[in-house]
Write an enzyme that holds these catalytic residues in place. Sequence first.
Site, mmCIF file in Angstrom:
data_model
loop_
_atom_site.group_PDB
_atom_site.id
_atom_site.type_symbol
_atom_site.label_atom_id
_atom_site.label_comp_id
_atom_site.label_asym_id
_atom_site.label_seq_id
_atom_site.Cartn_x
_atom_site.Cartn_y
_atom_site.Cartn_z
ATOM 1 N N CYS A 56 4.698 -7.834 7.717
ATOM 2 C CA CYS A 56 5.661 -7.443 8.749
ATOM 3 C C CYS A 56 5.775 -8.565 9.755
ATOM 4 C CB CYS A 56 5.199 -6.163 9.447
ATOM 5 S SG CYS A 56 6.333 -5.625 10.751
ATOM 6 N N CYS B 57 -2.171 1.515 8.471
ATOM 7 C CA CYS B 57 -1.261 0.454 8.112
ATOM 8 C C CYS B 57 -1.878 -0.926 7.855
ATOM 9 C CB CYS B 57 -0.344 0.429 9.337
ATOM 10 S SG CYS B 57 0.965 -0.662 9.462
ATOM 11 N N GLU C 86 0.812 -1.218 0.000
ATOM 12 C CA GLU C 86 0.000 0.000 0.000
ATOM 13 C C GLU C 86 0.841 1.261 0.000
ATOM 14 O OE1 GLU C 86 -3.003 -1.911 3.268
ATOM 15 O OE2 GLU C 86 -1.796 -0.168 3.744
ATOM 16 N N LEU D 116 6.348 4.047 20.108
ATOM 17 C CA LEU D 116 6.516 3.696 21.520
ATOM 18 C C LEU D 116 5.244 3.038 22.069
ATOM 19 C CD1 LEU D 116 8.378 3.934 24.028
ATOM 20 C CD2 LEU D 116 7.414 6.199 24.420
ATOM 21 N N GLU E 119 8.363 -2.970 8.509
ATOM 22 C CA GLU E 119 9.315 -2.296 9.390
ATOM 23 C C GLU E 119 10.537 -1.910 8.549
ATOM 24 O OE1 GLU E 119 9.828 -0.872 12.294
ATOM 25 O OE2 GLU E 119 11.951 -0.706 11.736
ATOM 26 N N ASN F 22 -6.965 3.262 15.058
ATOM 27 C CA ASN F 22 -7.808 3.136 13.888
ATOM 28 C C ASN F 22 -8.313 1.700 13.851
ATOM 29 O OD1 ASN F 22 -8.932 3.770 11.418
ATOM 30 N ND2 ASN F 22 -7.053 4.700 10.656
ATOM 31 N N SER G 228 9.567 5.677 10.242
ATOM 32 C CA SER G 228 8.920 5.251 11.479
ATOM 33 C C SER G 228 9.385 3.838 11.782
ATOM 34 C CB SER G 228 7.400 5.289 11.294
ATOM 35 O OG SER G 228 6.758 4.759 12.435
ATOM 36 N N CYS H 270 2.911 -6.582 16.097
ATOM 37 C CA CYS H 270 2.279 -5.727 17.110
ATOM 38 C C CYS H 270 0.788 -6.078 17.140
ATOM 39 C CB CYS H 270 2.499 -4.258 16.772
ATOM 40 S SG CYS H 270 4.245 -3.840 16.631
#
Length: 342
Positions: free
Chosen positions: A107, A333, A86, A208, A154, A288, A184, A111
């Site tokens: 990725c 994302c 994307e 963070l 990442e 989001n 980022s 997370c």
Amino acid sequence: MTKLERCKELLENWEQPDYRYRQILHAVFQQKISRFQDMSVLPAELRNRLIDTLGETVLTLRPAQESLSGQADKLLFALEDGEKIEAVRLHYRKGWESFCISSQCGCAFGCKFCATGGMGKRRDLTAWEIVEELLYFFLQGHPLQSVSFMGMGEPFANPNLFEALSLLTDPAIFGMSQRRITISTVGVLPGIQRLTREFPQINLAYSLHAPNAELRKRLMPVERRWPMEQILDALNAHIRRTHRRVFLAYTLLKNQNDTIAHARELGQLLRKNPKELPLYHVDLIPYNATEHAGELFEPPDQKRIREFYQALRKMGVSCAVRTQFGSDIDAACGQLYAKESS
Ligand code: SAH
Ligand code: SF4
């Protein structure tokens, strides 16, 4: 391999003079010519040969799906091998444009709140594939005023990233100033250290998302590999060396990391480094909502967001609530991808 890379190989195989490739780069990146046919500097015979081998245009990436809104256009690109990534174009009122691009397909960091994390890592993008995400917009006449690696993947986990940064800043390619690029990262220590050394003016944002290691471990498995304490040390060193501002991204997740106590803990954490504190800026990003399975998260309500922001400000921390650009078109994302493949 992208078409421009193949072009270089073909010209060598066809024993063309060295300057031909430079002429093609000049046509593409200085004159914004996308079709080989229109590169009048090349002999007609060579143009036809290139078209026969590579097709009409220099672009390898194909837009597979577009989602347009007033402020953010999101594109899903198909790579040569059928994988998809994307890129988002954000446009602000005063004509300012900013691009958010991907560094990997998927990725590996997992997370818990991230749709890209939910799909696992499929593959790294090559340096030229990263260039092409921007080339697509550039050839449509969009200037590249600001580019951030905040799409899928990442950046520092992709060994091709630094080559991509060299290309973006190469005067024969996009010639972007380092200051217009933002990376980022979830906190990959060697990548941050290399950026400090090799591209000190590129903007750095650290994801963070928690004011202490324990909570961060629950949300982000990377905390076990590269603890936030180590990363903050590296960021302090980056600040001392570059005198540049460092951004801290803090996604607000209802009842998980969004209370006033969390805000105060975050403020205290940053105040441990009074010298560097003025150069930290916290971006508060309301979560989001994504459709991907797994743990359930919700965005906080407006009151919580405001209170969090005010508590941080009171502690002398520079911060802002980032507007939810494009939430209506799944701009966070990995979400467009997740939707298409479900
Ligand atoms: N892998 C890098 C860059 C891509 S993600 C990183 O993690 O920093 C860009 C940002 O979007 C990160 O700060 C990430 O934590 C955040 N993000 C991911 N999913 C989100 C969601 N659903 N809502 C809000 N922010 C999200
Ligand atoms: Fe990967 Fe960044 Fe998503 Fe974490 S937030 S899973 S590092 S893309």
